[in-house]
Design an enzyme around this catalytic site. Structure first.
Site, PDB file in Angstrom:
ATOM      1  N   CYS A   4       0.838  -1.204   0.000  1.00  0.00           N
ATOM      2  CA  CYS A   4       0.000   0.000   0.000  1.00  0.00           C
ATOM      3  C   CYS A   4       0.875   1.258   0.000  1.00  0.00           C
ATOM      4  O   CYS A   4       1.756   1.422   0.848  1.00  0.00           O
ATOM      5  CB  CYS A   4      -0.916  -0.013   1.227  1.00  0.00           C
ATOM      6  SG  CYS A   4      -1.815   1.525   1.463  1.00  0.00           S
ATOM      7  N   ASP A  30       0.048  16.855  -0.568  1.00  0.00           N
ATOM      8  CA  ASP A  30      -0.402  16.111  -1.735  1.00  0.00           C
ATOM      9  C   ASP A  30       0.564  16.388  -2.886  1.00  0.00           C
ATOM     10  O   ASP A  30       0.965  17.521  -3.134  1.00  0.00           O
ATOM     11  CB  ASP A  30      -1.829  16.531  -2.111  1.00  0.00           C
ATOM     12  CG  ASP A  30      -2.495  15.540  -3.051  1.00  0.00           C
ATOM     13  OD1 ASP A  30      -3.465  14.891  -2.638  1.00  0.00           O
ATOM     14  OD2 ASP A  30      -2.022  15.415  -4.219  1.00  0.00           O
ATOM     15  N   HIS A  46      -3.143   0.655   8.454  1.00  0.00           N
ATOM     16  CA  HIS A  46      -3.965   0.609   7.251  1.00  0.00           C
ATOM     17  C   HIS A  46      -5.461   0.524   7.561  1.00  0.00           C
ATOM     18  O   HIS A  46      -5.905  -0.334   8.321  1.00  0.00           O
ATOM     19  CB  HIS A  46      -3.577  -0.579   6.366  1.00  0.00           C
ATOM     20  CG  HIS A  46      -4.320  -0.598   5.063  1.00  0.00           C
ATOM     21  ND1 HIS A  46      -3.921   0.151   3.979  1.00  0.00           N
ATOM     22  CD2 HIS A  46      -5.463  -1.217   4.700  1.00  0.00           C
ATOM     23  CE1 HIS A  46      -4.775  -0.031   2.991  1.00  0.00           C
ATOM     24  NE2 HIS A  46      -5.734  -0.851   3.402  1.00  0.00           N
ATOM     25  N   ASN A  87     -12.814  11.178   0.127  1.00  0.00           N
ATOM     26  CA  ASN A  87     -13.399  10.555  -1.055  1.00  0.00           C
ATOM     27  C   ASN A  87     -13.557   9.062  -0.770  1.00  0.00           C
ATOM     28  O   ASN A  87     -12.659   8.430  -0.225  1.00  0.00           O
ATOM     29  CB  ASN A  87     -12.503  10.764  -2.282  1.00  0.00           C
ATOM     30  CG  ASN A  87     -12.495  12.208  -2.748  1.00  0.00           C
ATOM     31  OD1 ASN A  87     -13.535  12.874  -2.725  1.00  0.00           O
ATOM     32  ND2 ASN A  87     -11.343  12.708  -3.151  1.00  0.00           N
ATOM     33  N   GLY A  93     -14.011   9.630  -7.002  1.00  0.00           N
ATOM     34  CA  GLY A  93     -12.668   9.815  -7.536  1.00  0.00           C
ATOM     35  C   GLY A  93     -11.569   9.300  -6.625  1.00  0.00           C
ATOM     36  O   GLY A  93     -10.416   9.717  -6.743  1.00  0.00           O
ATOM     37  N   HIS A  98      -6.234   3.733   0.815  1.00  0.00           N
ATOM     38  CA  HIS A  98      -5.815   3.838   2.224  1.00  0.00           C
ATOM     39  C   HIS A  98      -6.469   5.123   2.715  1.00  0.00           C
ATOM     40  O   HIS A  98      -6.286   6.187   2.094  1.00  0.00           O
ATOM     41  CB  HIS A  98      -4.281   3.894   2.316  1.00  0.00           C
ATOM     42  CG  HIS A  98      -3.725   4.071   3.705  1.00  0.00           C
ATOM     43  ND1 HIS A  98      -2.794   3.204   4.254  1.00  0.00           N
ATOM     44  CD2 HIS A  98      -3.945   5.020   4.654  1.00  0.00           C
ATOM     45  CE1 HIS A  98      -2.467   3.617   5.470  1.00  0.00           C
ATOM     46  NE2 HIS A  98      -3.160   4.729   5.735  1.00  0.00           N
ATOM     47  N   HIS A 100      -7.659   8.536   3.747  1.00  0.00           N
ATOM     48  CA  HIS A 100      -6.945   9.812   3.775  1.00  0.00           C
ATOM     49  C   HIS A 100      -7.941  10.955   3.810  1.00  0.00           C
ATOM     50  O   HIS A 100      -8.966  10.919   3.135  1.00  0.00           O
ATOM     51  CB  HIS A 100      -5.986   9.961   2.598  1.00  0.00           C
ATOM     52  CG  HIS A 100      -6.584   9.660   1.258  1.00  0.00           C
ATOM     53  ND1 HIS A 100      -6.760   8.374   0.779  1.00  0.00           N
ATOM     54  CD2 HIS A 100      -7.057  10.477   0.285  1.00  0.00           C
ATOM     55  CE1 HIS A 100      -7.307   8.410  -0.415  1.00  0.00           C
ATOM     56  NE2 HIS A 100      -7.512   9.680  -0.743  1.00  0.00           N
ATOM     57  N   HIS A 102      -8.340  14.818   2.978  1.00  0.00           N
ATOM     58  CA  HIS A 102      -7.768  15.975   2.287  1.00  0.00           C
ATOM     59  C   HIS A 102      -8.012  17.239   3.116  1.00  0.00           C
ATOM     60  O   HIS A 102      -9.125  17.450   3.619  1.00  0.00           O
ATOM     61  CB  HIS A 102      -8.446  16.178   0.929  1.00  0.00           C
ATOM     62  CG  HIS A 102      -8.211  15.102  -0.078  1.00  0.00           C
ATOM     63  ND1 HIS A 102      -7.248  15.202  -1.070  1.00  0.00           N
ATOM     64  CD2 HIS A 102      -8.816  13.907  -0.274  1.00  0.00           C
ATOM     65  CE1 HIS A 102      -7.283  14.115  -1.838  1.00  0.00           C
ATOM     66  NE2 HIS A 102      -8.229  13.312  -1.374  1.00  0.00           N
TER      67      HIS A 102
HETATM   68  P1  AMP Z   1      -8.094  10.447  -3.642  1.00  0.00           P
HETATM   69  O1  AMP Z   1      -8.372  10.878  -5.057  1.00  0.00           O
HETATM   70  O2  AMP Z   1      -9.089  10.975  -2.646  1.00  0.00           O
HETATM   71  O3  AMP Z   1      -7.876   8.952  -3.525  1.00  0.00           O
HETATM   72  O4  AMP Z   1      -6.736  11.170  -3.233  1.00  0.00           O
HETATM   73  C1  AMP Z   1      -5.487  10.582  -3.363  1.00  0.00           C
HETATM   74  C2  AMP Z   1      -4.496  11.716  -3.377  1.00  0.00           C
HETATM   75  O5  AMP Z   1      -3.210  11.182  -3.161  1.00  0.00           O
HETATM   76  C3  AMP Z   1      -4.451  12.488  -4.698  1.00  0.00           C
HETATM   77  O6  AMP Z   1      -4.814  13.854  -4.462  1.00  0.00           O
HETATM   78  C4  AMP Z   1      -2.998  12.328  -5.153  1.00  0.00           C
HETATM   79  O7  AMP Z   1      -2.493  13.496  -5.738  1.00  0.00           O
HETATM   80  C5  AMP Z   1      -2.297  11.991  -3.852  1.00  0.00           C
HETATM   81  N1  AMP Z   1      -1.081  11.221  -3.994  1.00  0.00           N
HETATM   82  C6  AMP Z   1      -0.889  10.091  -4.731  1.00  0.00           C
HETATM   83  N2  AMP Z   1       0.365   9.651  -4.579  1.00  0.00           N
HETATM   84  C7  AMP Z   1       0.994  10.495  -3.721  1.00  0.00           C
HETATM   85  C8  AMP Z   1       2.297  10.568  -3.174  1.00  0.00           C
HETATM   86  N3  AMP Z   1       3.248   9.663  -3.471  1.00  0.00           N
HETATM   87  N4  AMP Z   1       2.591  11.586  -2.326  1.00  0.00           N
HETATM   88  C9  AMP Z   1       1.647  12.506  -2.026  1.00  0.00           C
HETATM   89  N5  AMP Z   1       0.396  12.483  -2.498  1.00  0.00           N
HETATM   90  C10 AMP Z   1       0.065  11.502  -3.345  1.00  0.00           C
HETATM   91 ZN    ZN Z   2      -2.284   1.325   3.612  1.00  0.00          ZN
END
Ligand code: AMP
Ligand code: ZN
Length: 114
Positions: A4, A30, A46, A87, A93, A98, A100, A102
């Protein structure tokens, strides 16, 4: 979870711009910011998504929102305002499976979302 992406960030195995870390959560920028301030708050352990959260996860939710509020304060957007977003699933989207949170701020954010 071994493979992950956000578990790896929480473990420090993948580089990220981490602004806060404690025993429960990690907060980092991000990689594709949609606002001047765009942070992600993740649990170090996780959890797949907010869709898996239930009554037993109150302490984790409090820790995540507390960290989000502190990060917003540190980024200077407490007064101007910020948006906290989970989300869940395809139509929202969600791209990283995992949990998160925003944290978006530093500009006017349209509502309702597109
Ligand atoms: P979601 O669309 O809600 O799943 O958000 C996932 C977020 O993770 C997106 O805004 C991506 O830009 C961000 N993201 C993906 N990979 C990384 C990374 N390696 N470091 C920081 N942010 C990331
Ligand atoms: Zn995870």
């Amino acid at each position: 979870m071994a493979d992950c992406l956000f578990c790896k960030i929480a473990r420090g195995e993948i580089p990220a711009d981490v602004v806060h870390k404690d025993a429960t959560v990690t907060v980092f920028r991000d990689i594709t910011p949609h606002a001047p301030v765009h942070l992600l708050v993740i649990p170090n352990q996780h959890v797949g998504s907010a869709g898996e959260i239930g009554p037993g996860n109150g302490a984790l939710m409090a820790a995540m929102i507390t960290a989000a509020n502190a990060a917003a304060d540190a980024e200077g957007v407490s007064e101007s305002g910020y948006r906290l977003v989970f989300n869940v699933g395809r139509d929202a989207g969600m791209t990283v499976p995992h949990l998160h949170l925003h944290v978006l701020g530093g500009r006017h954010l349209a509502w309702p979302p597109g």
